[in-house]
Design a protein around this motif. Sequence first.
Motif, PDB file in Angstrom:
ATOM      1  N   VAL A  98       8.737   2.753  10.392  1.00 19.87           N
ATOM      2  CA  VAL A  98       8.405   4.113  10.824  1.00 19.87           C
ATOM      3  C   VAL A  98       7.139   4.053  11.683  1.00 19.87           C
ATOM      4  O   VAL A  98       6.877   3.044  12.323  1.00 19.87           O
ATOM      5  CB  VAL A  98       8.250   5.060   9.612  1.00 19.87           C
ATOM      6  N   GLY A  99       6.336   5.114  11.685  1.00 16.18           N
ATOM      7  CA  GLY A  99       5.117   5.127  12.477  1.00 16.18           C
ATOM      8  C   GLY A  99       3.968   4.421  11.777  1.00 16.18           C
ATOM      9  O   GLY A  99       4.149   3.784  10.730  1.00 16.18           O
ATOM     10  N   GLU A 100       2.778   4.565  12.334  1.00 17.01           N
ATOM     11  CA  GLU A 100       1.604   3.887  11.795  1.00 17.01           C
ATOM     12  C   GLU A 100       1.033   4.635  10.579  1.00 17.01           C
ATOM     13  O   GLU A 100       0.878   5.847  10.604  1.00 17.01           O
ATOM     14  CB  GLU A 100       0.526   3.783  12.874  1.00 17.01           C
ATOM     15  N   PHE A 101       0.747   3.893   9.524  1.00 16.91           N
ATOM     16  CA  PHE A 101       0.137   4.419   8.301  1.00 16.91           C
ATOM     17  C   PHE A 101       0.874   5.649   7.748  1.00 16.91           C
ATOM     18  O   PHE A 101       0.307   6.744   7.644  1.00 16.91           O
ATOM     19  CB  PHE A 101      -1.344   4.738   8.525  1.00 16.91           C
ATOM     20  N   GLU A 119       3.651   0.033   7.395  1.00 17.71           N
ATOM     21  CA  GLU A 119       4.244   0.924   8.392  1.00 17.71           C
ATOM     22  C   GLU A 119       5.765   0.968   8.251  1.00 17.71           C
ATOM     23  O   GLU A 119       6.514   0.818   9.211  1.00 17.71           O
ATOM     24  CB  GLU A 119       3.795   0.508   9.792  1.00 17.71           C
ATOM     25  N   SER A 120       6.165   1.193   6.996  1.00 14.69           N
ATOM     26  CA  SER A 120       7.592   1.200   6.685  1.00 14.69           C
ATOM     27  C   SER A 120       7.875   2.113   5.503  1.00 14.69           C
ATOM     28  O   SER A 120       6.959   2.589   4.822  1.00 14.69           O
ATOM     29  CB  SER A 120       8.074  -0.215   6.349  1.00 14.69           C
ATOM     30  N   VAL A 121       9.165   2.345   5.275  1.00 11.68           N
ATOM     31  CA  VAL A 121       9.644   3.042   4.086  1.00 11.68           C
ATOM     32  C   VAL A 121      10.589   2.107   3.343  1.00 11.68           C
ATOM     33  O   VAL A 121      11.533   1.567   3.934  1.00 11.68           O
ATOM     34  CB  VAL A 121      10.369   4.352   4.459  1.00 11.68           C
ATOM     35  N   HIS A 124       0.816  -1.208   0.000  1.00 10.61           N
ATOM     36  CA  HIS A 124       0.000   0.000   0.000  1.00 10.61           C
ATOM     37  C   HIS A 124       0.854   1.263   0.000  1.00 10.61           C
ATOM     38  O   HIS A 124       0.773   2.083   0.915  1.00 10.61           O
ATOM     39  CB  HIS A 124      -0.923  -0.010   1.229  1.00 10.61           C
ATOM     40  N   PRO A 125       1.663   1.485  -1.028  1.00 11.43           N
ATOM     41  CA  PRO A 125       2.503   2.686  -1.062  1.00 11.43           C
ATOM     42  C   PRO A 125       1.655   3.954  -1.174  1.00 11.43           C
ATOM     43  O   PRO A 125       0.636   3.977  -1.861  1.00 11.43           O
ATOM     44  CB  PRO A 125       3.353   2.481  -2.313  1.00 11.43           C
ATOM     45  N   GLN A 151      20.326  15.930   4.569  1.00  9.93           N
ATOM     46  CA  GLN A 151      20.327  14.525   4.130  1.00  9.93           C
ATOM     47  C   GLN A 151      19.445  13.668   5.039  1.00  9.93           C
ATOM     48  O   GLN A 151      19.860  12.643   5.564  1.00  9.93           O
ATOM     49  CB  GLN A 151      21.757  13.970   4.072  1.00  9.93           C
ATOM     50  N   GLN A 152      18.216  14.146   5.197  1.00 11.49           N
ATOM     51  CA  GLN A 152      17.231  13.426   5.993  1.00 11.49           C
ATOM     52  C   GLN A 152      15.936  13.272   5.200  1.00 11.49           C
ATOM     53  O   GLN A 152      15.619  14.085   4.338  1.00 11.49           O
ATOM     54  CB  GLN A 152      16.946  14.173   7.301  1.00 11.49           C
ATOM     55  N   VAL A 153      15.210  12.202   5.501  1.00 10.62           N
ATOM     56  CA  VAL A 153      13.922  11.946   4.876  1.00 10.62           C
ATOM     57  C   VAL A 153      12.849  12.156   5.934  1.00 10.62           C
ATOM     58  O   VAL A 153      12.924  11.600   7.035  1.00 10.62           O
ATOM     59  CB  VAL A 153      13.852  10.520   4.296  1.00 10.62           C
ATOM     60  N   ILE A 154      11.842  12.970   5.599  1.00 14.69           N
ATOM     61  CA  ILE A 154      10.779  13.320   6.534  1.00 14.69           C
ATOM     62  C   ILE A 154       9.518  12.549   6.148  1.00 14.69           C
ATOM     63  O   ILE A 154       9.085  12.587   4.995  1.00 14.69           O
ATOM     64  CB  ILE A 154      10.487  14.834   6.512  1.00 14.69           C
ATOM     65  N   VAL A 155       8.930  11.841   7.130  1.00 12.28           N
ATOM     66  CA  VAL A 155       7.764  10.991   6.874  1.00 12.28           C
ATOM     67  C   VAL A 155       6.645  11.357   7.848  1.00 12.28           C
ATOM     68  O   VAL A 155       6.835  11.338   9.064  1.00 12.28           O
ATOM     69  CB  VAL A 155       8.105   9.496   7.049  1.00 12.28           C
TER      70      VAL A 155
END
Length: 323
Positions: free
Chosen positions: A266-269, A248-250, A227-228, A280-284
């Motif tokens: 990562v977190g939920e949904f 619940e991942s990247v 479910h991307p 150099q960070q990814v924000i989710v």
Amino acid sequence: MHRRKPNFRHISLGILLTLLWSLNTTAGNLAYITNQGSDSVSVLDIENKKVTHTIDVGKAPVGVAIASKQQRVYISNANSQTVSIINSRTQKTIQEVPVNIQAVGITLSRDEKTLYVADWGGAQVIAIDTAHLEKQKTFKAGKTPSGMVVSADNKKLFIANRDSDDVTVVDTRTLQTIAQVKVGIHPFALTLSPDGKTIFVVNVVSNTLTLMNVDSFQTSTIKTGQHPYGVAISPDGRLAYVSNNHAESVSVIDIATAKTVKTIEVGEFPEGIEYDKATQQVIVANWGSDTVSIIDARTNTVTNTVASPKLCRSFGQFILEAK
């Protein structure tokens, strides 16, 4: 009676130091996190990893479009059928623009002169003149238009249509459809590669990422997690970071080999995702856990989790780069 003269030099220096400290704390890039469940936007100082402001906007905010030249941030509000305009210098909402559609997807032209707002409840998109917000033109899209992005040359608008399983390509000058390109099942978010040559589309139900050539519209497919919902590309164009809403991942995907090289919890949904070049960070944005995960892209590990109000989404390109 002798009065002691005030030390203006000392006062001036103190004020100057305070001002410099204030400027330094806000000098980095900012992420605008829409909180659909609390009708607000959180401003995340990425370098310092903390929320500096919480801004009231319209009802059920979802999408974000950054206008750095205008010092404006545009927020789509699904339930109030409006677009909120935030002054990115003062971090205050300065205007609420009626659009009379279920506003979800939102993006800007490269020159910031046109704001595009997709109608989640219909098969249309509105083009708004940012200098004259009452000037709004409606044009056709596929069924349930969602994510959008404009080509690097500002000539084409790409629209992911969730319920017609395709991407509409629109001439930004005439607002006429150039092509209707089939992709996977339920395309939702999309983004442009750093070199401007490829559109990346996440297909929610088919668990795939479609790569589309900006000029020829030829496509190829890469598998993702379950479910991307969102995709971000590393500045060198080598890696795709895909938020997997149900896993619940990247997924960290090597684009050249079409292989997942790492899966990060990562977190939920998780939904909105973007790469911050400065740090150099990814924000989710994690919709289910009301948090924002910060991933160090050098190690591909979560280094911080920041709380944000209810149901955070950040659909679109939501990072304001410091000048």
